[in-house]
Design a protein around this motif. Structure first.
Motif, PDB file in Angstrom:
ATOM      1  N   UNK A 297       0.838  -1.202   0.000  1.00 28.06           N
ATOM      2  CA  UNK A 297       0.000   0.000   0.000  1.00 28.06           C
ATOM      3  C   UNK A 297       0.873   1.252   0.000  1.00 28.06           C
ATOM      4  N   UNK A 309      -1.962   8.742   2.137  1.00 28.61           N
ATOM      5  CA  UNK A 309      -2.724   7.720   2.863  1.00 28.61           C
ATOM      6  C   UNK A 309      -3.896   7.146   2.104  1.00 28.61           C
ATOM      7  N   UNK A 310      -3.874   7.292   0.776  1.00 28.93           N
ATOM      8  CA  UNK A 310      -4.886   6.607  -0.015  1.00 28.93           C
ATOM      9  C   UNK A 310      -6.080   7.458  -0.349  1.00 28.93           C
ATOM     10  N   UNK A 311      -7.166   6.788  -0.713  1.00 31.30           N
ATOM     11  CA  UNK A 311      -8.324   7.482  -1.284  1.00 31.30           C
ATOM     12  C   UNK A 311      -9.614   6.793  -0.871  1.00 31.30           C
ATOM     13  N   UNK A 312     -10.712   7.271  -1.420  1.00 34.43           N
ATOM     14  CA  UNK A 312     -12.025   6.731  -1.090  1.00 34.43           C
ATOM     15  C   UNK A 312     -12.178   5.263  -1.473  1.00 34.43           C
ATOM     16  N   UNK A 313     -11.367   4.801  -2.431  1.00 36.90           N
ATOM     17  CA  UNK A 313     -11.472   3.397  -2.846  1.00 36.90           C
ATOM     18  C   UNK A 313     -11.198   2.478  -1.663  1.00 36.90           C
ATOM     19  N   UNK A 314     -10.404   2.977  -0.710  1.00 38.50           N
ATOM     20  CA  UNK A 314     -10.212   2.234   0.524  1.00 38.50           C
ATOM     21  C   UNK A 314      -9.018   1.303   0.512  1.00 38.50           C
ATOM     22  N   UNK A 315      -8.690   0.750  -0.646  1.00 36.71           N
ATOM     23  CA  UNK A 315      -7.498  -0.095  -0.688  1.00 36.71           C
ATOM     24  C   UNK A 315      -6.870  -0.027  -2.068  1.00 36.71           C
ATOM     25  N   UNK A 327      -8.757 -11.940   0.752  1.00 41.00           N
ATOM     26  CA  UNK A 327      -7.752 -11.357   1.639  1.00 41.00           C
ATOM     27  C   UNK A 327      -6.364 -11.592   1.053  1.00 41.00           C
ATOM     28  N   UNK A 329      -5.998  -7.287   2.237  1.00 39.57           N
ATOM     29  CA  UNK A 329      -6.282  -5.975   1.666  1.00 39.57           C
ATOM     30  C   UNK A 329      -5.024  -5.132   1.712  1.00 39.57           C
ATOM     31  N   UNK A 331      -3.979  -2.174   2.541  1.00 35.83           N
ATOM     32  CA  UNK A 331      -4.354  -0.983   3.321  1.00 35.83           C
ATOM     33  C   UNK A 331      -3.331  -0.821   4.439  1.00 35.83           C
ATOM     34  N   UNK A 332      -3.253   0.394   5.027  1.00 31.83           N
ATOM     35  CA  UNK A 332      -2.247   0.610   6.072  1.00 31.83           C
ATOM     36  C   UNK A 332      -2.391  -0.329   7.268  1.00 31.83           C
ATOM     37  N   UNK A 333      -3.625  -0.783   7.559  1.00 29.48           N
ATOM     38  CA  UNK A 333      -3.830  -1.587   8.767  1.00 29.48           C
ATOM     39  C   UNK A 333      -3.654  -3.084   8.569  1.00 29.48           C
ATOM     40  N   UNK A 334      -3.450  -3.520   7.328  1.00 32.61           N
ATOM     41  CA  UNK A 334      -3.335  -4.972   7.099  1.00 32.61           C
ATOM     42  C   UNK A 334      -1.855  -5.350   7.058  1.00 32.61           C
TER      43      UNK A 334
ATOM     44  N   UNK B  71     -17.190   4.200   0.908  1.00 30.27           N
ATOM     45  CA  UNK B  71     -16.992   5.428   0.130  1.00 30.27           C
ATOM     46  C   UNK B  71     -16.722   5.140  -1.350  1.00 30.27           C
ATOM     47  N   UNK B  90     -14.090   1.721   3.512  1.00 31.91           N
ATOM     48  CA  UNK B  90     -13.984   0.266   3.675  1.00 31.91           C
ATOM     49  C   UNK B  90     -12.908  -0.263   2.725  1.00 31.91           C
ATOM     50  N   UNK B  93     -10.527  -2.649   9.141  1.00 36.41           N
ATOM     51  CA  UNK B  93     -10.374  -3.881   9.922  1.00 36.41           C
ATOM     52  C   UNK B  93     -10.870  -3.725  11.348  1.00 36.41           C
TER      53      UNK B  93
END
Lengths: 385, 385
Positions: A297, A309-315, A327, A329, A331-334, B71, B90, B93
């Motif tokens: 990411x 930190x990304x966009x509305x797409x989320x990932x 799985x 994703x 994303x910053x939290x995965x 979003x 989304x 997590x």
């Protein structure tokens, strides 16, 4: 249709699932969705399109899986490696399989034991809510508990076998060939809905079994979103045409898109496309065992937004295989650690101008020694129609 | 893509739903599936193929519906008539929309009130089980209850408006034209998988937006089941080829099949096909307001089995529209009274010989004065390839 794998593939999956169930102490795992039944049983049908009937597969911590399914599916299930098949005549307005399911659970899970359900962001329990209530009450009355599987199934499904990778590779090759032929079907003046129809026909002609997913847009200088169906507007000079497809080959998906410029692209669009390709390459360069989903990411986000930190797409990407999206994703939290056999999309997005975005997507597989493109990767310069 | 209907169509649906909610005392209805969001909002996307993100639409007993969605879907939802759109990024997590959903419910449902969920054999709640548990706990803590909708939504959806019937009619016409062209693509020696691919391409060429469902078989003297995907076996003389398709036109389905004989049919197969046509005609003849779903079942079952009570398929037809299959079910226990605007499949099946069946399917619409075929009805004599 015979399963695309030898029975050994399914037995290996079962062994890993049962190892996990035994470690967790659960007595059995209850599966209810298309991808879950395909993963364990190899049961492949498009009949899931009908919402009417529930389908269940029970994986006990030890012993053989048991299918609890509508009788309309008995013949097809008997073609898989599953031998214990119990049926009711669905739809049954008084009891649509709940009693049969409950009795089977009680056979497989000892009193005081627990039944696990898949959990994780991509899971759901495919049965009517009222029947879930009945099942819960029945389990409680019989002294059996309900628990989550600790994302066991999602974790196992993230790692694809060589046979699975081969099928995803085939799906990607089919879509790559179809994308190469887009200039045959798309040009200024052709309605977008017609491009969508003809592109699906190209996918079929190139070997897709079916085309469960096609979204996209054609709009000036970028598009507003990436999940829309087609409208009837004709392609116009200055449009960016984006097609994002997930086609199926023997039960396995690809999931990637391509952007085209109708006429020559503006400087902004050309630069955005180059940036997207650069972002995918940046993630590809670090995609190896030990890196994390979050690392990929950030590698893309740095290129696309400077690290905003990304966009509305989320990932900016995800796993794929039996489903269009799986799985992990990106994303910053995965913090899932990449491992050999993981198949991922790299899906950077960029805002070209307020309300106008572009998204690019490739599919890769993580190997022991090196990571490979499964798609024929796009180059920075856009194809002009 | 703009909605296929004027806003008045959606406002009328909302009014009927709210009338039902007010009568039941529920404070709001929670919707979470593709067909449910299309029914109320006109939100049409193929993105449901991705299992990752939950989508919610809340219909309060009074006032405007509220979308609680990822979003990534904001732009597309903003194209519908829904104005109150609340988004989270989304997948998340830690909290994948549950808090936002709960807060919105509490805004719409007063303390002490209840939130209704759709119920009935075709319904499900599309969200992870663990999130459902969180939602239940949150509602309990906030003093709101959870209840069923008494099949309100399923009942309303059974009656199609003239605009809906027009789209289903269009879908049926597209498939009828594609079936007429099957002799162009199917013949002795052609692998079934190729017939499946080419038939889907015919559906697209004739105007389908996409082809969510195709099942069938080609086997000597009848087939073992009706839900299988294709295998690579070439069509052989003596086979019965069956193709059953549900294609989409502007969000609405058809659902019917056709049987073909590879070479001349055997006497048994020819007779079975004639019986199936006779059975569909028998149901058509009594399909009018006031008759019941069960009446249609018995009319067909008498012709097919002499009144034995049906087969493993479980039903001899069903509703259709936004989904491939909807309520009612043509089974002995479904006493739904037919009413103008109901669109139904008539789907008699017959056992030609042990383990070999044939199934035939047509689509009809119940009118005030007369019932109409939406399909171009098949005749008794089979088409030979």
């Amino acid at each position: 249709m015979s399963a695309p794998f030898a029975e050994a593939e399914f037995r290996a999956r079962l062994a890993r699932l049962q190892q996990g169930l035994q470690a967790s102490g659960a007595g059995a795992l209850l599966l209810s969705t298309d991808a879950e039944l395909r993963y364990v049983a190899g049961f492949l049908t498009r009949f899931w399109e009908s919402p009417t009937r529930p389908w269940f597969l029970l994986v006990p911590a030890m012993g053989a899986p048991v299918a609890v399914i509508p009788s309309i599916g008995r013949a097809l299930m008997a073609d898989t490696w599953i031998e214990d098949i119990r049926c009711w005549r669905a739809p049954d307005m008084a009891d649509d399989g709940v009693s049969l399911l409950l009795a089977t659970i009680c056979e497989l899970v000892p009193e005081g034991g627990t039944l696990a359900l898949p959990e994780g962001l991509g899971t759901t329990l495919r049965m009517p809510f009222a029947d879930l209530r009945r099942l819960e009450a029945g389990l409680a009355a019989e002294g059996r508990g309900l628990t989550g599987d600790g994302q066991l199934l999602e974790r196992l499904r993230m790692i694809k076998s060589p046979a699975e990778v081969a099928l995803i590779r085939e799906a990607c090759a089919i879509a790559s060939r179809a994308f190469d032929r887009v200039p045959e079907i798309a040009a200024e003046g052709v309605p977008l809905a017609r491009v969508f129809r003809d592109f699906q026909a190209l996918c079929l002609a190139e070997g897709a079994d079916w085309v469960p997913y096609l979204a996209g847009a054609s709009a000036p200088g970028g598009y507003a979103d990436v999940i829309s169906p087609a409208d009837d507007r004709p392609l116009a000079r200055g449009d960016v045409l984006m097609l994002d497809t997930g086609l199926i080959r023997r039960g396995y998906f690809c999931d990637f898109d391509r952007n085209f410029s109708v006429g020559a692209p503006s400087a902004e669009v050309a630069r955005a496309h180059e940036t997207l390709i650069e972002a995918a390459q940046a993630a590809f360069a670090i995609a190896r065992p030990g890196a994390t989903a979050a690392d990929l990411f950030h590698a893309m986000d740095r290129v696309c937004t400077g690290g905003a930190g990304g966009s509305a797409a989320g990932r900016l990407g995800h796993g794929l295989g039996l489903q269009l999206t799986e799985q992990p994703s990106l994303i910053p939290d995965d913090h899932t650690v990449l491992a050999p056999g993981m198949v991922l999309t790299l899906e950077p997005g960029i805002e070209v101008s307020p309300g106008r975005i572009m998204v690019h997507e490739e599919n890769i597989v993580i190997g022991e020694a090196c990571t490979e493109w499964l798609t024929k990767p796009a180059v920075g310069q856009m194809i002009c129609l």
